[in-house]
Scaffold this motif. Structure first.
Motif, PDB file in Angstrom:
ATOM      1  N   GLY A 272       6.002  -7.459  -8.021  1.00 36.45           N
ATOM      2  CA  GLY A 272       5.026  -7.885  -9.006  1.00 36.45           C
ATOM      3  C   GLY A 272       4.522  -6.675  -9.764  1.00 36.45           C
ATOM      4  O   GLY A 272       5.301  -5.882 -10.289  1.00 36.45           O
ATOM      5  N   SER A 273       3.202  -6.492  -9.811  1.00 33.94           N
ATOM      6  CA  SER A 273       2.642  -5.315 -10.476  1.00 33.94           C
ATOM      7  C   SER A 273       2.355  -4.190  -9.481  1.00 33.94           C
ATOM      8  O   SER A 273       1.844  -3.147  -9.875  1.00 33.94           O
ATOM      9  N   CYS A 274       2.669  -4.390  -8.203  1.00 34.26           N
ATOM     10  CA  CYS A 274       2.423  -3.386  -7.168  1.00 34.26           C
ATOM     11  C   CYS A 274       3.690  -2.612  -6.851  1.00 34.26           C
ATOM     12  O   CYS A 274       4.794  -3.011  -7.212  1.00 34.26           O
ATOM     13  N   TYR A 275       3.521  -1.500  -6.150  1.00 35.60           N
ATOM     14  CA  TYR A 275       4.636  -0.644  -5.756  1.00 35.60           C
ATOM     15  C   TYR A 275       4.840  -0.714  -4.250  1.00 35.60           C
ATOM     16  O   TYR A 275       3.887  -0.851  -3.490  1.00 35.60           O
ATOM     17  N   ILE A 276       6.099  -0.585  -3.838  1.00 32.11           N
ATOM     18  CA  ILE A 276       6.449  -0.547  -2.418  1.00 32.11           C
ATOM     19  C   ILE A 276       6.681   0.903  -2.046  1.00 32.11           C
ATOM     20  O   ILE A 276       7.464   1.597  -2.693  1.00 32.11           O
ATOM     21  N   LEU A 277       5.996   1.376  -1.003  1.00 31.32           N
ATOM     22  CA  LEU A 277       6.106   2.763  -0.546  1.00 31.32           C
ATOM     23  C   LEU A 277       6.733   2.799   0.832  1.00 31.32           C
ATOM     24  O   LEU A 277       6.523   1.899   1.641  1.00 31.32           O
ATOM     25  N   LYS A 278       7.457   3.869   1.119  1.00 33.13           N
ATOM     26  CA  LYS A 278       7.924   4.160   2.477  1.00 33.13           C
ATOM     27  C   LYS A 278       7.112   5.354   2.954  1.00 33.13           C
ATOM     28  O   LYS A 278       7.156   6.425   2.357  1.00 33.13           O
ATOM     29  N   ILE A 279       6.366   5.150   4.030  1.00 36.30           N
ATOM     30  CA  ILE A 279       5.539   6.208   4.606  1.00 36.30           C
ATOM     31  C   ILE A 279       6.006   6.446   6.023  1.00 36.30           C
ATOM     32  O   ILE A 279       6.164   5.504   6.799  1.00 36.30           O
ATOM     33  N   LYS A 280       6.241   7.701   6.375  1.00 35.73           N
ATOM     34  CA  LYS A 280       6.690   8.044   7.716  1.00 35.73           C
ATOM     35  C   LYS A 280       5.480   8.439   8.552  1.00 35.73           C
ATOM     36  O   LYS A 280       4.740   9.354   8.208  1.00 35.73           O
ATOM     37  N   ILE A 281       5.281   7.729   9.664  1.00 30.79           N
ATOM     38  CA  ILE A 281       4.197   8.017  10.601  1.00 30.79           C
ATOM     39  C   ILE A 281       4.846   8.240  11.955  1.00 30.79           C
ATOM     40  O   ILE A 281       5.331   7.297  12.575  1.00 30.79           O
ATOM     41  N   GLY A 282       4.855   9.482  12.403  1.00 31.82           N
ATOM     42  CA  GLY A 282       5.549   9.805  13.646  1.00 31.82           C
ATOM     43  C   GLY A 282       7.040   9.618  13.450  1.00 31.82           C
ATOM     44  O   GLY A 282       7.629  10.196  12.548  1.00 31.82           O
ATOM     45  N   ASN A 283       7.668   8.813  14.301  1.00 34.79           N
ATOM     46  CA  ASN A 283       9.096   8.551  14.185  1.00 34.79           C
ATOM     47  C   ASN A 283       9.395   7.233  13.488  1.00 34.79           C
ATOM     48  O   ASN A 283      10.558   6.851  13.365  1.00 34.79           O
TER      49      ASN A 283
ATOM     50  N   GLU B 188       9.023   4.477  10.170  1.00 36.02           N
ATOM     51  CA  GLU B 188       8.783   4.365   8.745  1.00 36.02           C
ATOM     52  C   GLU B 188       8.062   3.051   8.483  1.00 36.02           C
ATOM     53  O   GLU B 188       8.466   2.010   8.994  1.00 36.02           O
ATOM     54  N   ARG B 189       6.994   3.108   7.686  1.00 39.68           N
ATOM     55  CA  ARG B 189       6.230   1.916   7.356  1.00 39.68           C
ATOM     56  C   ARG B 189       6.455   1.580   5.889  1.00 39.68           C
ATOM     57  O   ARG B 189       6.600   2.470   5.051  1.00 39.68           O
ATOM     58  N   LYS B 190       6.453   0.292   5.574  1.00 36.55           N
ATOM     59  CA  LYS B 190       6.561  -0.176   4.207  1.00 36.55           C
ATOM     60  C   LYS B 190       5.179  -0.638   3.776  1.00 36.55           C
ATOM     61  O   LYS B 190       4.592  -1.529   4.399  1.00 36.55           O
ATOM     62  N   ILE B 191       4.638  -0.035   2.730  1.00 35.09           N
ATOM     63  CA  ILE B 191       3.295  -0.322   2.242  1.00 35.09           C
ATOM     64  C   ILE B 191       3.414  -0.897   0.837  1.00 35.09           C
ATOM     65  O   ILE B 191       4.197  -0.400   0.032  1.00 35.09           O
ATOM     66  N   ILE B 192       2.641  -1.924   0.539  1.00 28.86           N
ATOM     67  CA  ILE B 192       2.567  -2.480  -0.810  1.00 28.86           C
ATOM     68  C   ILE B 192       1.197  -2.136  -1.365  1.00 28.86           C
ATOM     69  O   ILE B 192       0.175  -2.449  -0.749  1.00 28.86           O
ATOM     70  N   SER B 193       1.174  -1.462  -2.525  1.00 32.19           N
ATOM     71  CA  SER B 193      -0.085  -0.969  -3.063  1.00 32.19           C
ATOM     72  C   SER B 193      -0.100  -1.076  -4.578  1.00 32.19           C
ATOM     73  O   SER B 193       0.917  -0.870  -5.238  1.00 32.19           O
ATOM     74  N   ALA B 194      -1.280  -1.365  -5.131  1.00 28.22           N
ATOM     75  CA  ALA B 194      -1.471  -1.379  -6.575  1.00 28.22           C
ATOM     76  C   ALA B 194      -1.512   0.061  -7.085  1.00 28.22           C
ATOM     77  O   ALA B 194      -1.860   0.981  -6.337  1.00 28.22           O
ATOM     78  N   PRO B 195      -1.163   0.282  -8.353  1.00 28.63           N
ATOM     79  CA  PRO B 195      -1.115   1.656  -8.870  1.00 28.63           C
ATOM     80  C   PRO B 195      -2.464   2.368  -8.904  1.00 28.63           C
ATOM     81  O   PRO B 195      -2.500   3.596  -8.892  1.00 28.63           O
TER      82      PRO B 195
END
Length: 98
Positions: free
Chosen positions: A70-81, A83-90
């Protein structure tokens, strides 16, 4: 006896509070930011905008943009070992220098 709240913003009073001089709504330019896929960004939560807000444990983390939803972005964030997928508005993202 009272029970502790377990909402999404519980335990985040200091993280989701602005300084006195920065209170109020953000500028329009921060709402209209555009990012490219593969860019490195930091999660800087804007507490005045609740739409598209990531969970407060990701405040200050950095990751790469992998796509849009949609209008949000999908991020890959590494926490420890993991990887998390985060959906966030700009408005909750800040561009980092490459």
């Amino acid at each position: 006896m009272t029970r502790m709240s377990n909402g999404t913003r519980s335990g985040s009073r200091s993280k989701l509070t602005k300084k006195i001089k920065q209170r109020g709504m953000p500028k329009v330019n921060s709402l209209l930011k555009k990012f490219e896929i593969g860019e490195t960004v930091a999660v800087v939560i804007e507490p005045a905008i609740q739409k598209g807000m990531p969970f407060h444990n990701f405040q200050g983390r950095t990751g790469k943009i992998t796509g849009m939803q949609g209008s949000c972005y999908i991020l890959k964030i590494k926490i420890g070992n993991t990887e998390r997928k985060i959906i966030s508005a700009p408005v909750h993202l800040k561009r980092l220098p490459q």
